[in-house]
Design an enzyme around this catalytic site. Structure first.
Site, PDB file in Angstrom:
ATOM      1  N   LYS A  74       0.660  -1.553   0.017  1.00  0.00           N
ATOM      2  CA  LYS A  74      -0.247   0.165  -0.256  1.00  0.00           C
ATOM      3  C   LYS A  74       0.319   1.264   0.234  1.00  0.00           C
ATOM      4  O   LYS A  74       1.999   1.187   0.310  1.00  0.00           O
ATOM      5  CB  LYS A  74      -1.161  -0.032   1.102  1.00  0.00           C
ATOM      6  N   TYR A 117      14.960  30.547   6.425  1.00  0.00           N
ATOM      7  CA  TYR A 117      14.093  30.918   6.890  1.00  0.00           C
ATOM      8  C   TYR A 117      14.245  31.462   8.423  1.00  0.00           C
ATOM      9  O   TYR A 117      14.689  30.723   8.945  1.00  0.00           O
ATOM     10  CB  TYR A 117      12.159  30.385   7.298  1.00  0.00           C
TER      11      TYR A 117
HETATM   12  C1  LIG Z   1      -0.004  -1.974   6.906  1.00  0.00           C
HETATM   13  C2  LIG Z   1      -0.920  -3.412   6.912  1.00  0.00           C
HETATM   14  C3  LIG Z   1       0.378  -4.559   7.432  1.00  0.00           C
HETATM   15  C4  LIG Z   1       2.245  -4.106   7.232  1.00  0.00           C
HETATM   16  O1  LIG Z   1       2.130  -3.956   8.341  1.00  0.00           O
HETATM   17  P1  LIG Z   1       3.320  -3.535   9.230  1.00  0.00           P
HETATM   18  O2  LIG Z   1       3.360  -3.324  10.006  1.00  0.00           O
HETATM   19  O3  LIG Z   1       4.196  -2.651   7.906  1.00  0.00           O
HETATM   20  O4  LIG Z   1       4.462  -5.103   8.759  1.00  0.00           O
HETATM   21  C5  LIG Z   1      -0.931  -5.616   7.403  1.00  0.00           C
HETATM   22  N1  LIG Z   1      -1.982  -5.657   7.651  1.00  0.00           N
HETATM   23  C6  LIG Z   1      -2.996  -5.441   7.800  1.00  0.00           C
HETATM   24  C7  LIG Z   1      -3.960  -5.008   7.704  1.00  0.00           C
HETATM   25  C8  LIG Z   1      -1.897  -3.949   6.799  1.00  0.00           C
HETATM   26  O5  LIG Z   1      -3.255  -2.784   6.867  1.00  0.00           O
END
Ligand SMILES: *Cc1c(COP(=O)(O)O)cnc(C)c1O
Length: 348
Positions: free
Chosen positions: A41, A251
């Site tokens: 993702k 800045y």
């Molecule tokens: C993002 C996510 C993962 C991966 O988690 P990590 O902590 O990055 O390994 C796994 N399962 C779900 C449902 C997630 O939303």
């Protein structure tokens, strides 16, 4: 007029594909008899779907996870839609129709989503049950609902809230998941994210879902020494300048030189994910030389002290230290934030 090829970028993100592959193999091994999938993702945690997905596919990953429906097209250019799951599940009828059309599997997170999915024609899907994080997922009381019984469930999953800590919640979620998933006619079961994999074989079930650790994050100390850095950002020096004693930088004149010094203006700013929390704490690197940040991080640039690398010139690349555990300690950002905030101006 036709646009000629773009000139060279002043920001680039090198992906260490050997480290990425090595990390997946390490996580797959730590998952015991379970297969390690991959959370991809948010553009593969900022590293770029077009580089990460083919690499993991060729290494042997067969289950991929995104959060949004909008993330689907870029991913299924590289893998079979059946290998991709959408964690948010369907919110609108159009989402369910899109899943039916593409063949991507929705994760069903509520009775509302179960109904939407069944009304769209149903078919294979995954089911998320909530065992204590109270985010997405059907409740334990809803597991026996007739709507759930009508689903064609491939993977039944849950998500750990505190796997990166030694919390009592881990064992509680494990036992709730073991019990609840026993009554669900799913082909396989999945509980562990990256940190969950380090909690031991009990947590692995049939499929694990690492994200962070694939990309070099170290959510638990068990993974230090096993997981390698994958993301290596670099930025170009755009201008060199000489400061006199009393000259201030950036800045709000947050830095003032107390003696003459040579500084470099570097093409890296908070719009690129190098957030203001690095101001006055961070440093860039060139060879063995440390180039401390001077003043505040701007939107598109930072100014660094070139005293220890006076040979550097306009157009030279400098390294942005991004060993995630250390970068997190210095910046106060989480390892997840460090990765996912890397902006689109990096050439990946
Ligand atoms: C993002 C996510 C993962 C991966 O988690 P990590 O902590 O990055 O390994 C796994 N399962 C779900 C449902 C997630 O939303």
């Amino acid at each position: 007029m036709t646009m000629s090829e773009l000139p060279p970028p002043t920001l680039r993100l090198r992906l260490d594909t050997d480290a990425l592959i090595g990390n997946w193999h390490a996580l797959d091994r730590m998952s015991g008899a379970a297969h390690a999938g991959a959370a991809i993702k948010a553009n593969a945690y900022g590293l770029g779907v077009d580089n990460v997905v083919p690499t993991l596919r060729d290494a042997g990953v067969s289950n991929f996870f995104v959060a949004h429906w909008s993330e689907v097209p870029a991913v299924i250019a590289h893998i079979s839609p059946r290998q991709l799951s959408v964690l948010h599940g369907p919110l609108h009828e159009a989402d369910a129709a899109f899943a039916q059309e593409t063949g991507v599997l929705p994760v069903i997170n509520s009775l509302y989503q179960a109904k939407l999915w069944l009304q769209s024609g149903g078919g294979p899907c995954h089911l998320m049950i909530d065992t204590g994080i109270n985010r997405l997922g059907i409740s334990l009381e809803e597991v026996g609902d007739p709507l759930v019984a009508q689903l064609e469930i491939d993977v039944v999953m849950s998500h750990l809230a505190s796997a990166d800590e030694d919390s009592e919640l881990n064992a509680l979620q494990l036992s709730r998941f073991s019990c609840a998933s026993r009554d669900i006619p799913a082909k396989s079961r999945s509980l562990a994210n990256s940190a969950g994999i380090a909690l031991g074989a009990d947590y692995a079930f049939d499929l694990t879902r690492p994200g962070l650790a694939l990309y070099g994050g170290i959510p638990r100390s068990e993974m230090a020494g096993v997981i390698r850095q994958v993301a290596h950002p670099q930025a170009a020096i755009m201008q060199k300048r000489e400061l006199r004693a009393g000259d201030s930088v950036g800045y709000n004149a947050a830095f003032t030189a107390t003696q003459p010094m040579t500084v470099g203006v570097v093409s890296l700013g908070y719009a690129d994910g190098y957030l203001r929390s690095w101001s006055a704490k961070g440093a860039l690197l060139s060879g063995g030389a440390t180039l401390p940040l001077l003043g505040k991080v701007s939107m598109d640039m930072v100014v660094v002290d070139l005293s220890l690398a006076p040979h550097l010139r306009e157009g030279d690349w400098v390294n942005v230290p991004y060993e995630l555990l250390e970068a997190s300690r210095i910046s106060g950002l989480s390892q997840y934030e460090l990765l996912t905030s890397l902006g689109p101006r990096f050439r990946r």
